[in-house]
Design an enzyme around this catalytic site. Structure first.
Site, PDB file in Angstrom:
ATOM      1  N   SER A 109      28.756  21.667   8.822  1.00 44.03           N
ATOM      2  CA  SER A 109      30.085  21.378   8.280  1.00 44.03           C
ATOM      3  C   SER A 109      30.785  20.295   9.107  1.00 44.03           C
ATOM      4  CB  SER A 109      30.891  22.684   8.192  1.00 44.03           C
ATOM      5  OG  SER A 109      32.015  22.546   7.366  1.00 44.03           O
ATOM      6  N   ASP A 157      27.447  24.873  -2.702  1.00 45.88           N
ATOM      7  CA  ASP A 157      28.461  24.732  -1.644  1.00 45.88           C
ATOM      8  C   ASP A 157      29.820  24.423  -2.262  1.00 45.88           C
ATOM      9  OD1 ASP A 157      30.073  23.998   0.537  1.00 45.88           O
ATOM     10  OD2 ASP A 157      28.392  23.109   1.613  1.00 45.88           O
ATOM     11  N   HIS A 189      28.133  27.503   1.249  1.00 49.16           N
ATOM     12  CA  HIS A 189      28.468  26.799   2.486  1.00 49.16           C
ATOM     13  C   HIS A 189      28.007  27.660   3.655  1.00 49.16           C
ATOM     14  CE1 HIS A 189      30.560  23.580   4.548  1.00 49.16           C
ATOM     15  NE2 HIS A 189      31.205  24.467   5.301  1.00 49.16           N
TER      16      HIS A 189
END
Length: 210
Positions: A109, A157, A189
């Site tokens: 991320s 995601d 995610h």
């Protein structure tokens, strides 16, 4: 280099590789320790790096704030903190005696965002960069010389669209690079055993630096 960075694996023999793990916004280095343990090898340093600033989301740490973020100010926020990121990587290289050719950056991320954007610096920081559920702040401008890039992204995601990874890989190919991209069905995610398997292969010191 932060004193709160976590050394997950310290080599028991001559070190061949430095693997730096970078967590997401609002998280902590402890969250990537299980991943780092799975990557442990006797000739490898594995370090889970703590982002430098307390998260303004109320928990964890961050490289930059995501409050009110948009496509324009994301670029500015990352540029402002990039010298700190570069300094962090170089400090670990100095400590371990391993240079960019023996360094791998693996981020999730926001950690992936920082690792990817670092490849746009004039001097390469690492020979391998693996971005898990990440993106470039803006489309890549140059194909990083001597750096293999691998994008791993969940097809479902909801935080960072997988199209960011696919489009970045296409752009890098147009610039002359040979990135790898894996979009994993059913993954949101996060990181699952498929991500770990791909990451393990991507970081192998004898893997092709395509």
């Amino acid at each position: 280099m932060n004193t709160d960075d976590l050394i997950v694996q310290q080599p028991s023999e001559a070190a061949r590789q430095l693997v730096l793990l970078f967590h997401g916004v609002g998280a902590s280095p402890e969250g990537l320790v299980p991943l780092g343990q799975a990557l442990a090898r006797p000739d490898r340093w594995v370090v889970s790096v703590r982002s430098p600033f307390p998260s303004d989301m109320g928990v964890g740490w961050q490289w930059f704030s995501v409050r009110g973020i948009d496509e324009a100010n994301r670029v500015e926020r990352i540029a402002a903190v990039m010298p700190r990121f570069v300094q962090t990587v170089q400090a670990w290289q100095a400590r371990t005696g391993l240079d960019a050719s023996a360094t791998a950056l693996a981020g999730f991320s926001q950690g992936a965002i920082m690792a990817l954007e670092s490849t746009q610096q004039a001097a390469p920081l690492a020979s391998r960069v693996v971005a898990m559920a990440g993106r470039f702040a803006e489309p890549p401008r140059v194909a990083p010389a001597g750096t293999a890039l691998h994008f791993i992204h969940g097809a479902q995601d909801p935080v960072i669209a997988p199209s960011h990874s696919v489009n970045a890989a296409e752009r890098l190919r147009a610039l002359g690079a040979s990135p790898m991209v894996d979009v994993l069905p059913g993954l949101g995610h996060g990181i699952d055993e498929r991500v770990l398997a791909l990451l393990t292969r991507a970081l192998a010191p004898d893997a092709a630096l395509a």
